[in-house]
Design a protein around this motif. Structure first.
Motif, mmCIF file in Angstrom:
data_model
loop_
_atom_site.group_PDB
_atom_site.id
_atom_site.type_symbol
_atom_site.label_atom_id
_atom_site.label_comp_id
_atom_site.label_asym_id
_atom_site.label_seq_id
_atom_site.Cartn_x
_atom_site.Cartn_y
_atom_site.Cartn_z
ATOM 1 N N VAL A 32 3.678 -4.112 -8.459
ATOM 2 C CA VAL A 32 3.866 -2.945 -7.581
ATOM 3 C C VAL A 32 3.409 -3.269 -6.165
ATOM 4 O O VAL A 32 4.045 -2.888 -5.181
ATOM 5 N N ILE A 33 2.274 -4.001 -6.051
ATOM 6 C CA ILE A 33 1.765 -4.346 -4.723
ATOM 7 C C ILE A 33 2.624 -5.438 -4.084
ATOM 8 O O ILE A 33 2.933 -5.394 -2.896
ATOM 9 N N LEU A 58 5.785 -6.292 -4.323
ATOM 10 C CA LEU A 58 7.125 -5.975 -3.816
ATOM 11 C C LEU A 58 7.108 -5.591 -2.328
ATOM 12 O O LEU A 58 7.723 -6.280 -1.510
ATOM 13 N N PRO A 59 6.368 -4.533 -1.928
ATOM 14 C CA PRO A 59 6.350 -4.215 -0.486
ATOM 15 C C PRO A 59 5.610 -5.260 0.341
ATOM 16 O O PRO A 59 5.986 -5.532 1.477
ATOM 17 N N LEU A 60 4.560 -5.865 -0.252
ATOM 18 C CA LEU A 60 3.755 -6.829 0.508
ATOM 19 C C LEU A 60 4.596 -8.044 0.909
ATOM 20 O O LEU A 60 4.569 -8.482 2.059
ATOM 21 N N TRP A 66 7.936 -8.286 1.055
ATOM 22 C CA TRP A 66 9.005 -7.899 1.979
ATOM 23 C C TRP A 66 8.462 -7.771 3.402
ATOM 24 O O TRP A 66 9.022 -8.317 4.354
ATOM 25 N N LEU A 67 7.339 -7.042 3.541
ATOM 26 C CA LEU A 67 6.803 -6.802 4.885
ATOM 27 C C LEU A 67 6.234 -8.076 5.496
ATOM 28 O O LEU A 67 6.329 -8.288 6.700
ATOM 29 N N ALA A 68 5.634 -8.939 4.666
ATOM 30 C CA ALA A 68 5.122 -10.201 5.192
ATOM 31 C C ALA A 68 6.269 -11.053 5.722
ATOM 32 O O ALA A 68 6.175 -11.667 6.780
ATOM 33 N N ARG A 103 0.474 -3.754 -11.983
ATOM 34 C CA ARG A 103 -0.027 -3.321 -10.672
ATOM 35 C C ARG A 103 0.219 -4.385 -9.614
ATOM 36 O O ARG A 103 0.555 -4.069 -8.483
#
Lengths: 276, 308
Positions: B25-26, B28-30, B32-34, B22
Motif C-alpha cells: 500500500v505504501i 505504490l504511491p511512494l 510513483w511519486l519518487a 501494508r
C-alpha cells in the motif's frame, strides 16, 4: 435568524460580486453580433455555430476529456493508498518522505513541475527509448502525478472522520485487513473517492502549463488551443466556449448538490424510522 | 480473532515492521511519486550544471569517457549567467513583490468573507461555500481571459469610469502590475477563503461571547482572540496563494506587460523561445531555492493537519 455581521457581510457580498461579474460579462458578450468584444451590437448565437465548426477545438476537447478521465482514475488508485498510509499506519520508515511528496505538488509552481517532468521524459527516452513520442501518455503521467496529491488530501480528510471502531470490530471478528478495507472502509469513504476523482478530473481538464511542457506535436489539449488563440487577443468564439464551460460546471454542481441533499434527507428519514 | 488476523495485527503492531500488504500500500504511491516527482528535480539540478549545446537534447553530457578515463564537466556558468544578469534579478524581485502584494490583497478580502461565512446559518454556509468554490472549477485560463476584456482601454472598467465622469481619458489598466495582481487575487481567492473558513468554522463562538461579556471591544476581541486562533488558516491560505503565484506564467503573460516581468514567464520564454534548457533549469533551481522556506512551512503545516 442570525444577522450577518455588517462589515464582513458586506465584504462577502463584494467578494461574490467580484467572483461572478467577470464571468457574467463573458456570457453576455458571447451573444454579441459584433466581433469586437467590447462593443455591444445586438443579439446573436453565430459564435456558437462557429465554435462547433472549429475542428481543432473539437479534437482538443476530445483529447482533454480522454486524458482527464484516465488521469483521474489513476490518481484515485495512487492517492487512496497514500491517504491510507498517512492516516492509518502510524509511524513507519519513509513516512516523512511520502508526506512531503504528497503535499509538495499542491503548491509547486507549475512551470517547475512541467519543466522537471519534461527533462525526465527526455532522459528516459535517451536511456530506454521510451517514451519515443511525447503526447497523451506523457500528459497522462504528469496529470496523474499532481492530481494524486489532491486525491490523497481529500480522502485523508474523510478517513480521519471515519469511526474506527467499525473497522476494529470487523478485524476482531476475524476479517483480514485487506478484506476489512474493501468491505467496510471503502464503502464508507466512497463519497470522498468520487469527490477526489471529480476534483482530479477538473484539475486535469484545466491544466495548461504542465501539459504544454510534456506534450509533443499532435497532442493538443483544450487549454493549449484556447491559450494560443487568446494570446492573440480577445475572440468572441472563446466567449462562446467559456459560456458552455460555465454552463456545464454549474449544471454538474447543481446535480451534485441535489444528490447530496437527497442522500442527506434519506439518511435522516432512515434515522427517524429506526428511532420509532 | 482468527489466526491470520492475529498474525496481521501482531506484525502491524510491532514498530518498524510492516506486513507485506501494508508495504505494498505504501510502495505504490511512494514509487510513483519518487519516479515522477522527486527524480525529475534531480534531473533539473543535473541539467542546470551542464552546458548548452546544439544537439538533441540541447545540452552537453555531464560525464564522458575520453581515452578510457571518466571526465566530469560541472559547469556553474548558467548560475553565474543568471545571477549576473540584472534582467533575471528584476524578474525574481518582480515575482516576489507581485506575489506578496496579491497575497496581502487576498487576505484582506478573504478574511472578512470567511468570517461572514463561518457566522452564517449552517444551511447558508453550504450554499456560500459552493458559491465560493464554483468559479475555481471553471477554467482558470478563461477566468483570466475575462479580465483581458474588462481591463482593456475600451473595456468595461474604463467605460464605467468614463461614464461616471471620474476620468476624462481611458486609463491604461491592462498590461500593468495592477492587472496582474487583480488576476492573481481573482484566480486564487478561493484558496485563501477555504482554509480560513475551515479554521474559523471550528472556532468556539463562546470564546468570542465571553470576551465581549467581559467588556472587550470588537476590534480588541478580534486582535486578541479571533486572529491568534485562526493563525493556522492564515498561514495555509497565504502559502497556497504565495507559492504558486511566484511561479505564475499564465497571468503575467495575458494581463502583464513588458514592465511586469515575472520569473515563471521568463523561464517559459527561455525554454520555448530561446531553447536554452540549461539556463531554464538553472532558473528553476534558483526559484526552488527561493521557495524552500515557504514550501517547508507549508509541508510542516500540512502534515500537522494530516496527523491531527
Amino acid at each position: 435568524m442570525r444577522r450577518l455581521p455588517s462589515f464582513s457581510g458586506a465584504a462577502l457580498a463584494l467578494g461574490l460580486v467580484f467572483l461572478y461579474l467577470p464571468m457574467a460579462v463573458l456570457v453576455a458578450y458571447s451573444f454579441n453580433v459584433s466581433s469586437l468584444v467590447t462593443v455591444w451590437a445586438g443579439f446573436s448565437t453565430k459564435w456558437y455555430g462557429e465554435l462547433f465548426r472549429d475542428e481543432q477545438i473539437l479534437a482538443a476537447v476530445w483529447t482533454s476529456f480522454k486524458v482527464a478521465f484516465f488521469a483521474a482514475g489513476m490518481a484515485v488508485c495512487l492517492g487512496t493508498p497514500a491517504a491510507l498510509a498517512m492516516t492509518r499506519f502510524g509511524r513507519f520508515r519513509g513516512r516523512t518522505m511520502l508526506a512531503s511528496m504528497v503535499t509538495a505538488p499542491l503548491v509547486m509552481p507549475e512551470v517547475i513541475t512541467g519543466l522537471s517532468l519534461l527533462l525526465l521524459f527526455v532522459q528516459m527516452a535517451a536511456l530506454t527509448g521510451w517514451p519515443a513520442d511525447r503526447g497523451m501518455v506523457t500528459i497522462w503521467i504528469a496529470h496523474t502525478t499532481f492530481c494524486s496529491a489532491y486525491v490523497a488530501v481529500v480522502v485523508a480528510a474523510r478517513l480521519r472522520e471515519v469511526d474506527r471502531s467499525i473497522e476494529e470490530a470487523a478485524m476482531d471478528l476475524g476479517s483480514p485487513p485487506a478484506k476489512t478495507f474493501f468491505t467496510v472502509t471503502l464503502p464508507i469513504i466512497s463519497p470522498a473517492l468520487i469527490a477526489g476523482w471529480l476534483l482530479a478530473f477538473t484539475l486535469s481538464l484545466d491544466d495548461l502549463v504542465v501539459a504544454s511542457f510534456v506534450s509533443g506535436p499532435g497532442a493538443n489539449t483544450l487549454p493549449m488551443v484556447v491559450f494560443s488563440s487568446v494570446r492573440l487577443g480577445v475572440s468572441p468564439k472563446i466567449n462562446a466556449l467559456a459560456t458552455l464551460i460555465i454552463l456545464a460546471v454549474s449544471l454538474a454542481t447543481l446535480v451534485a448538490w441535489y444528490l447530496m441533499r437527497r442522500g442527506e434527507k434519506k439518511r435522516r428519514a432512515g434515522l427517524v424510522r429506526t428511532g420509532d | 480473532m482468527s489466526l491470520r488476523a492475529r498474525l496481521a495485527f501482531l506484525s502491524a503492531a510491532r514498530p518498524g515492521r510492516l506486513s507485506l500488504g501494508r508495504r505494498a500500500v505504501i510502495a505504490l504511491p511512494l514509487v510513483w511519486l519518487a519516479l515522477f516527482f522527486l527524480l525529475p528535480f534531480a534531473l533539473v539540478l543535473k541539467i542546470s550544471l551542464s552546458e548548452a549545446a546544439i544537439s538533441v537534447p540541447p545540452y552537453a553530457p555531464l560525464a564522458e569517457y575520453v581515452d578510457g578515463t571518466l571526465q566530469v564537466f560541472l559547469d556553474l556558468g548558467n548560475y553565474l549567467f543568471v545571477l549576473g544578469d540584472s534582467l533575471y534579478a528584476a524578474a525574481y524581485w518582480g515575482s516576489v513583490k507581485t506575489a506578496f502584494l496579491a497575497t496581502l490583497a487576498c487576505l484582506l478580502l478573504g478574511y472578512p468573507m470567511a468570517w461572514a461565512m463561518a457566522r452564517a446559518r449552517p444551511r447558508a454556509q453550504l450554499v456560500l461555500l459552493l458559491l465560493v468554490m464554483l468559479p475555481s472549477w471553471t477554467s482558470f485560463l478563461i477566468r483570466i481571459y475575462a479580465w483581458m476584456g474588462i481591463l482593456s482601454n475600451s473595456g468595461l472598467a474604463n467605460q464605467l469610469l468614463l461614464g461616471l465622469g471620474l476620468i476624462d481619458a481611458p486609463l491604461r489598466l491592462l498590461n500593468t502590475r495592477f492587472a496582474v495582481i487583480v488576476g492573481i487575487v481573482y484566480a486564487y481567492l478561493p484558496f485563501m477563503v477555504l482554509p480560513l473558513y475551515a479554521h474559523l468554522n471550528r472556532l468556539d463562538m463562546t470564546l468570542w461571547e465571553a470576551a465581549s461579556d467581559l467588556g472587550s471591544r470588537r476590534f480588541n476581541t478580534f486582535m486578541t482572540v479571533t486572529l491568534p486562533l485562526s493563525a493556522g488558516g492564515i498561514v495555509a491560505g497565504c502559502l497556497l496563494v504565495f507559492i504558486p503565484a511566484v511561479g505564475e506564467f499564465v497571468i503575467p503573460e495575458l494581463l502583464g506587460g513588458p514592465d511586469t516581468l515575472m520569473i515563471g514567464k521568463v523561464l517559459w520564454d527561455e525554454f520555448f523561445l530561446n531553447r536554452d534548457w540549461p539556463v531554464a533549469a538553472a532558473l528553476a533551481t534558483i526559484m526552488l531555492g527561493l521557495l524552500v522556506i515557504p514550501l517547508m512551512l507549508f509541508h510542516r503545516h500540512q502534515s500537522r493537519e494530516l496527523a491531527s
